[in-house]
Write a protein that holds these residues in place. Structure first.
Motif, PDB file in Angstrom:
ATOM      1  N   VAL B  53      51.948  36.982  37.283  1.00 55.41           N
ATOM      2  CA  VAL B  53      51.932  37.901  38.428  1.00 55.41           C
ATOM      3  C   VAL B  53      50.517  38.419  38.645  1.00 55.41           C
ATOM      4  O   VAL B  53      50.017  38.461  39.775  1.00 55.41           O
ATOM      5  N   TYR B  54      49.853  38.763  37.546  1.00 56.81           N
ATOM      6  CA  TYR B  54      48.467  39.241  37.649  1.00 56.81           C
ATOM      7  C   TYR B  54      47.584  38.172  38.279  1.00 56.81           C
ATOM      8  O   TYR B  54      46.701  38.478  39.078  1.00 56.81           O
ATOM      9  N   ALA B  55      47.824  36.916  37.882  1.00 57.63           N
ATOM     10  CA  ALA B  55      46.976  35.825  38.378  1.00 57.63           C
ATOM     11  C   ALA B  55      47.083  35.749  39.888  1.00 57.63           C
ATOM     12  O   ALA B  55      46.086  35.548  40.596  1.00 57.63           O
ATOM     13  N   VAL B  56      48.322  35.885  40.390  1.00 55.01           N
ATOM     14  CA  VAL B  56      48.521  35.797  41.835  1.00 55.01           C
ATOM     15  C   VAL B  56      47.950  37.042  42.532  1.00 55.01           C
ATOM     16  O   VAL B  56      47.310  36.973  43.570  1.00 55.01           O
ATOM     17  N   GLN B  59      43.882  37.780  40.733  1.00 56.55           N
ATOM     18  CA  GLN B  59      43.000  36.604  40.658  1.00 56.55           C
ATOM     19  C   GLN B  59      41.786  36.847  39.783  1.00 56.55           C
ATOM     20  O   GLN B  59      41.914  37.328  38.680  1.00 56.55           O
ATOM     21  N   GLY B  60      40.629  36.537  40.285  1.00 57.16           N
ATOM     22  CA  GLY B  60      39.421  36.534  39.446  1.00 57.16           C
ATOM     23  C   GLY B  60      39.071  37.872  38.830  1.00 57.16           C
ATOM     24  O   GLY B  60      38.447  37.922  37.772  1.00 57.16           O
ATOM     25  N   SER B  61      39.494  38.962  39.471  1.00 56.92           N
ATOM     26  CA  SER B  61      39.070  40.251  38.939  1.00 56.92           C
ATOM     27  C   SER B  61      39.740  40.564  37.604  1.00 56.92           C
ATOM     28  O   SER B  61      39.266  41.386  36.846  1.00 56.92           O
ATOM     29  N   GLY B 380      44.440  46.648  38.997  1.00 54.75           N
ATOM     30  CA  GLY B 380      45.165  46.596  40.265  1.00 54.75           C
ATOM     31  C   GLY B 380      45.234  47.934  40.963  1.00 54.75           C
ATOM     32  O   GLY B 380      45.791  48.017  42.050  1.00 54.75           O
ATOM     33  N   GLY B 381      44.723  48.982  40.355  1.00 57.85           N
ATOM     34  CA  GLY B 381      44.649  50.245  41.071  1.00 57.85           C
ATOM     35  C   GLY B 381      45.498  51.365  40.516  1.00 57.85           C
ATOM     36  O   GLY B 381      45.481  52.477  41.022  1.00 57.85           O
TER      37      GLY B 381
END
Lengths: 480, 411
Positions: B53-56, B59-61, B380-381
């Motif tokens: 899920v994180y990858a989607v 992504q790069g961050s 992700g905030g």
């Protein structure tokens, strides 16, 4: 097959009707058609040697196993029958009243009302001396047993089955319990007491039922039978057990002394003097709670005796198979390999201090194979094995040490007949190869099959005399 | 009997139930390997899903080797504490004082250098010794005075935390103009505690290779395979090892290793070796499994328990030293929040590729996964202040999930 409710048209005081109940476990026919019935107010002693089928019958009555065939009908249905097991099912840290009312449907706890109910329930079994506010942990073992009985009857059961509850009790206390049970029966309960100690119930029971090889061998009122007949009946199954294979070598002394106990006091037994010599199987036996296991542990070096000396040469490796497999023996959540290797790691320690894992695995595999543990998988979790195979695992651990003194406590407890024979053969092989064996067992069969000499612990904790195998039949009903 | 009261309806009615034929040998086939595999993979799969899920989402961050390495480096004290806790749990002992011991270790390391002026090497040795003594106190309380380990270590934890407060008067202790700075190799830019100061590539590759080898050896012993195919299996595993190390190199992973990561991986390797390949380690597992049976098997149970506490105290003090190295000062209660994640990591080891047992690699993997889950949300905030909430939720969900799947049918 389930436990049925007794038909309403049954004779007035019939409580339990058992008809042709059969049960088979694998190759063993535990019950070969048991038929008997019990009436109100009876105090029945259900007797029989180990493996006669007593506990199977109780477990079927308790609903643990279904019977393969036959019917059981109980007045009042399932709830009309209660079983009190050896562990009693009481919570030690709660009061008598709390225990009696534990699990009963209620909205609010009312300690006063519960205490009143408890006093009534205790009076119903003829107990007036127990304070309902006392913690169960402060009661004697006999009193606890009676509280458990009162609880069962209080729950609406008219028939109570008492399963070996007196096994760990002092004879006086056991006698007290039996007297209370007799009173409870006079007050109208039906009491079915399962025991292998005849002397406890003689004079109190109103009827005797003896099981032998899964059948009712005798069913008679107390008035019509003499003690000697019961003794003969109970030991009937025993005459078939083969004589000790090593019986011929009893006088083949001359082996060195491996271990010597002098005036040892341990676990209530003592003073005990005994010697274990190379190549011989020395046995001690006696009632449970007489301290025979503690004496054996003292010889194994696992317990410091309260008094006396244990003399063992410093180069003698000792190994022990403890009496209680679950609590003292196996590591239930670990693998077979771990259970075999545990404690004996020093022989696989390499020069770096690390264990030589492959060698350890190979050795464990050989040990497990030698004892035919099933399944033959070192990575199986030990709790998935049957009791007999767990016991073999413990033997593998002990034999792995290549001991010169092997201490066995209850070597065949909870083990089926075939495994029993394998274990006997293995122990005999060990002895023949020069190991000194000390066996503490309450099981007559162990003694009969293995012992070269047997010491009998009496109630006062001493060994009265040492019996040679040919005199073993003198031990009958005193033993479990 | 209460068990009768709870009788199922099938028993209460007169219905004829089919006699269930249970042969004595059928008992252990009930829990099929598929179910066991499922439960042991469940947690790993759950974490995999989260990272997917994180990858989607990020992504790069999030998937940045430098960033991920930095996370591990920052949480080194937590990983070290988790190892201390896990070893105790293997022997079925609780040590709740580890976090307080780590805080005290941090104060000792900074304080002895600044206030007493001792050389840093001596300071480190003394701090470790004090940690060992603290563990000894716990061990004596538990094994000799038979105080419940929970209470004993909770109490001593309060004691150690209290001493640090008394010593510092509740203020941060750090270098003053009088004392001069901490040694440059110990703290600050270019020191052991600095993420920018990478370990030499050779050391990093060596550690990576050792870790991969250890994991492969573990795998090999768990699934040894038939003797006839040993050579094949060894070759395959060897190739896999070389490939994994090569891939790590290609990704630039060893180049990101700082000294903290090297320290924690080396410690893990050492502790794992002891637990798995020495008599002491096996004895710890035996004591944890059944202390009574361990005593009957000739293991000195009390000595082993005592050693467990001494070990966890020493390692906790080490965690404190690492905190001091990273931060260059000692703040009151600095290591206290690490207690929950340390226990979380240790408990995760029971459900990551395990049959309900504590183990060292699982502890480190679980702790790192925990760090990443939290960190992904922060990237992700989600505000950083939510960290503890996330830790708690992850621990409960993963352990509950695996335990639920592990439950034997009918139990």
């Amino acid at each position: 097959m389930v436990i049925a409710t007794l038909a309403p048209d049954a004779p007035g005081d019939l409580m339990i009707d058992i008809v042709d109940v059969r049960k088979r476990f694998g190759a063993t026919q535990a019950l070969r058609g048991v038929t008997c019935s019990f009436s109100r107010g009876e105090f029945v002693a259900l007797l029989g040697s180990n493996g006669a089928g007593k506990s199977t019958l109780v477990k079927i009555l308790d609903g643990v196993y279904p019977a393969d065939a036959g019917t059981i009908a109980v007045r009042g249905g399932r709830a009309g029958l209660g079983v009190v097991h050896q562990d009693l099912g009481l919570v030690d840290g709660m009061t008598v009243a709390e225990n009696l009312c534990l699990g009963a449907p209620r909205r609010l706890v009312n300690p006063r009302a519960e205490a009143r109910l408890t006093t009534e329930a205790l009076r119903a079994v003829g107990l007036t001396s127990i304070d309902p506010y006392a913690l169960v942990s402060t009661l004697s073992l006999g009193q606890r047993a009676m509280v458990a009985v009162a609880k069962t009857l209080h729950r609406g059961a008219d028939t109570v089955v008492i399963d070996e509850v007196t096994a760990g009790l002092h004879p006086h206390e056991a006698r007290w319990v039996v007297e209370r049970l007799r009173v409870a029966a006079e007050f109208g309960a039906t009491v079915l007491m399962v025991t292998h100690k005849l002397d406890e119930v003689v004079g109190a029971a109103t009827r005797y039922v003896v099981l032998s090889d899964g059948e009712v061998a005798l069913d008679e009122d107390a008035g019509g039978i003499a003690r000697a007949d019961l003794v003969a009946m109970m030991s009937r199954g025993r005459s078939v057990s083969a004589p000790a294979p090593g019986a011929g070598r009893v006088d083949a002394s001359g082996g060195g002394i491996v271990c010597e106990l002098k005036g040892v006091h341990a676990g209530g037994a003592g003073p005990i003097d005994l010697t274990v010599t190379e190549g011989r199987i020395t046995a001690i036996t006696g009632p449970l709670g007489s301290g025979l296991h503690e004496v054996a542990y003292a010889a194994a070096g696992l317990l410091t005796p309260d008094a006396g000396t244990v003399r063992v040469a410093s180069d003698v490796r000792r190994a022990c198979v403890p009496a209680h497999r679950e609590s003292e023996g196996v590591f239930a959540e670990h693998t077979v390999q771990f259970n075999v290797a545990v404690g004996g790691w020093s022989r696989w320690r390499g020069r770096t201090g690390l264990l030589r894992v492959r060698q350890m695995r190979r050795d464990c595999d050989d040990a497990v194979a030698a004892l035919a543990v099933v399944p033959h998988r070192l990575d199986a979790t030990v709790s998935d094995l049957s009791g007999g195979n767990q016991q073999k695992t413990l033997f593998a651990r002990a034999l792995m040490r290549r001991p010169r003194l092997l201490v066995l406590c209850e070597p065949t407890r909870g083990v089926d007949v075939a495994t029993r024979r394998e274990i006997y053969a293995q122990v005999r092989r060990m002895a023949d190869s020069g190991t000194g064996v000390l066996m503490a067992s309450t099981d007559y069969e162990d003694i009969a099959a293995l012992a070269d000499t047997t010491g009998v612990l009496t109630a006062d904790g001493t060994v009265s005399e040492w019996l040679t195998p040919d005199r073993l039949p003198e031990l009958t009903t005193e033993l479990a | 009997m209460s068990s009768n009261e709870a009788g199922s309806p099938a028993v209460a009615t007169d219905e004829i139930a089919a006699p269930s034929q249970v042969s004595p040998t059928a008992g252990w086939s009930h829990r099929g390997p598929s179910r066991e595999m499922l439960s042991s993979v469940a947690t790993a799969a759950a974490f995999g899903l989260v990272f997917l899920v994180y990858a989607v989402w990020l992504q790069g961050s999030f998937y940045d080797v430098t960033r991920l390495s930095f996370d591990v480096s920052r949480s080194t004290p937590q990983l070290v504490l988790a190892i201390a806790v896990a070893v105790c749990l293997c022997g079925h002992q609780f040590d709740l004082s580890v976090a307080a011991t780590a805080t005290a270790g941090c104060f000792l390391a900074v304080g002895m250098f600044i206030d007493a002026g001792l050389p840093m090497g001596v300071v480190i040795v003394l701090t470790l010794l004090v940690g060992a003594a603290a563990g000894l106190l716990n061990g004596v309380l538990v094994t000799k005075f038979r105080v419940n380990a929970f209470i004993a270590t909770l109490g001593t934890g309060g004691l150690f935390a209290g001493f640090t407060v008394v010593y510092s008067s509740g203020r941060v202790v750090g270098p003053t103009p009088d004392s001069g700075p901490l040694p440059s190799w110990f703290s600050g830019a270019g020191s052991v505690g600095d993420f920018q100061n990478k370990a030499p590539l050779g050391v990093a590759v060596l550690v990576t290779a050792a870790v991969v080898a250890a994991l492969l050896v573990s795998f090999d012993q768990r699934f040894p395979g038939p003797e006839s195919r040993r050579r094949v299996q060894m070759t395959v595993l060897g190739l896999v090892g070389v490939l994994v190390v090569g891939a790590a190199w290609a990704l630039g992973l060893p180049a990101e290793f700082d000294w903290m990561i090297v320290i924690v991986l080396s410690l893990t390797l050492l502790v794992w070796t002891v637990m798995k390949y020495t008599a002491v380690g096996h004895a710890i597992y035996a004591v944890g499994g059944n202390p009574n049976a361990a005593a009957f098997a000739g293991i000195r149970v009390r000595i082993i328990s005592l050693c467990l506490f001494v070990f966890s105290g020493t390692i906790a003090a080490l965690a404190g030293i690492l905190v001091a190295s990273q931060q260059g000062s000692a703040a009151p209660g600095v290591a206290d929040p690490l207690l929950l994640p340390a226990y979380a990591g240790a408990f995760l080891s029971t459900v990551i590729l395990s049959r309900g047992r504590f183990h060292i690699w699982g502890t480190v993997a679980g702790s790192i996964a925990l760090v990443y889950v939290t960190d992904g949300l922060v990237v992700g905030g989600v505000p950083y202040t939510w960290t503890q909430v996330i830790n708690g939720v992850v621990l409960i969900v993963t352990v509950a999930l695996s335990t639920f799947l592990q439950r034997r049918p009918g139990a």
